[in-house]
Design an enzyme around this catalytic site. Sequence first.
Site, mmCIF file in Angstrom:
data_model
loop_
_atom_site.group_PDB
_atom_site.id
_atom_site.type_symbol
_atom_site.label_atom_id
_atom_site.label_comp_id
_atom_site.label_asym_id
_atom_site.label_seq_id
_atom_site.Cartn_x
_atom_site.Cartn_y
_atom_site.Cartn_z
ATOM 1 N N ARG A 128 -1.969 -61.162 -52.104
ATOM 2 C CA ARG A 128 -0.885 -61.962 -51.518
ATOM 3 C C ARG A 128 -0.677 -63.266 -52.292
ATOM 4 O O ARG A 128 0.452 -63.691 -52.525
ATOM 5 C CB ARG A 128 -1.182 -62.247 -50.047
ATOM 6 N N ASP A 148 5.875 -68.607 -33.045
ATOM 7 C CA ASP A 148 4.897 -68.079 -33.995
ATOM 8 C C ASP A 148 4.487 -69.194 -34.955
ATOM 9 O O ASP A 148 5.247 -70.133 -35.196
ATOM 10 C CB ASP A 148 5.470 -66.899 -34.796
HETATM 11 C C1 LIG Z 1 0.038 -58.907 -35.347
HETATM 12 S S1 LIG Z 1 1.268 -60.084 -34.941
HETATM 13 C C2 LIG Z 1 1.550 -59.708 -33.228
HETATM 14 C C3 LIG Z 1 3.020 -59.664 -32.874
HETATM 15 C C4 LIG Z 1 3.343 -59.227 -31.441
HETATM 16 N N1 LIG Z 1 2.778 -60.146 -30.474
HETATM 17 C C5 LIG Z 1 2.868 -57.812 -31.199
HETATM 18 O O1 LIG Z 1 1.921 -57.623 -30.419
HETATM 19 O O2 LIG Z 1 3.439 -56.882 -31.759
HETATM 20 C C6 LIG Z 1 0.275 -61.585 -34.859
HETATM 21 C C7 LIG Z 1 1.112 -62.847 -34.994
HETATM 22 O O3 LIG Z 1 0.299 -63.960 -34.625
HETATM 23 C C8 LIG Z 1 0.707 -65.057 -35.403
HETATM 24 N N2 LIG Z 1 -0.344 -66.096 -35.388
HETATM 25 C C9 LIG Z 1 -1.540 -66.078 -36.009
HETATM 26 N N3 LIG Z 1 -2.223 -67.223 -35.788
HETATM 27 C C10 LIG Z 1 -1.428 -67.983 -34.994
HETATM 28 C C11 LIG Z 1 -1.557 -69.279 -34.437
HETATM 29 N N4 LIG Z 1 -2.641 -70.037 -34.657
HETATM 30 N N5 LIG Z 1 -0.539 -69.744 -33.688
HETATM 31 C C12 LIG Z 1 0.579 -69.000 -33.478
HETATM 32 N N6 LIG Z 1 0.767 -67.767 -33.973
HETATM 33 C C13 LIG Z 1 -0.227 -67.264 -34.725
HETATM 34 C C14 LIG Z 1 0.939 -64.452 -36.786
HETATM 35 O O4 LIG Z 1 1.783 -65.265 -37.583
HETATM 36 C C15 LIG Z 1 1.570 -63.100 -36.415
HETATM 37 O O5 LIG Z 1 2.975 -63.147 -36.482
#
Ligand SMILES: C[S@@+](CC[C@H](N)C(=O)[O-])C[C@H]1O[C@@H](n2cnc3c(N)ncnc32)[C@H](O)[C@@H]1O
Length: 267
Positions: free
Chosen positions: A35, A137
Amino acid sequence: MSALSPKAFQSVTQLFRRVSGIQLGEAKHALVTGRLQRLAQEAGETDLNAYVDRIVGGHAPAEEMTRVIDRLTTNETYFFREPQHFNHLAEHLEHHPPQGEFQVWSAASSSGEEAYSVAMLLADLLGEAPWRVTGTDLSTAVVEQARRGLYTMERARMVPPDYLKRFCLKGQGEQAGQLLVARALRARVHFTQANLMQPLPDDLPMFDVIFLRNVLIYFDNDAKAEIVRRVLGHLKPDGLLYTGHAESLSTLKLPVRALATAIHVHA
Ligand SMILES: C[S@@+](CC[C@H](N)C(=O)[O-])C[C@H]1O[C@@H](n2cnc3c(N)ncnc32)[C@H](O)[C@@H]1O
């Protein structure tokens, strides 16, 4: 392009951990390298470790740092993922018709599919009654994508055909093979950047339902408890909290009662 040295791996993952709370272990070395190599190339840098030094040393523009954080997060998501939560919410609404504005928060919304799935359900069941969905997010890149509401059809496999017809437009011309969430639905879904590891935006309201799914898996127990406590500060008493099916809260001593797997009520 050079390989990522152990020292550079450590310093960039420490920086990522400080910002996001997420620990990327040694097992992610190849993923992080891939990445960052792409980012370094885009920035015109041929030496990956020098690129990392610039980022970690604070010598790169703030936007470059944002790009690194965006690229290191895992944003996998799709419409109506883990459908048991949408079925549960539909049943809940049938038995508890909302009194005032019904507010739902998708608290790690990624590119928006979860928030728009909720919006389709609410538009179907509540229609013109007042309701609103908020998506937040950490990653600004996915927040921008979510605001556009444009997706490949592949992401929409789980959208009920009736919802596809009522709430989505088929892409034409350059957007062929894609779907655009209808404007009326987009108008009731608001996305903003927020880091769950830091104080939340001042204008975040109290919610009836919070989706906090497939994000807790990245954190250790202390960080998990801290995030859930912060999020619960925005959940009304008796409000519902949905977590990913692999994300248990049972050992964390939090003011929630489990109704079923990954379904909790604010005690
Ligand atoms: C795997 S996705 C989940 C998306 C959705 N909630 C689902 O279940 O399909 C995880 C998301 O968490 C976000 N994320 C990770 N760390 C975070 C943080 N400290 N605060 C807010 N969002 C965060 C990432 O950017 C990512 O978009």
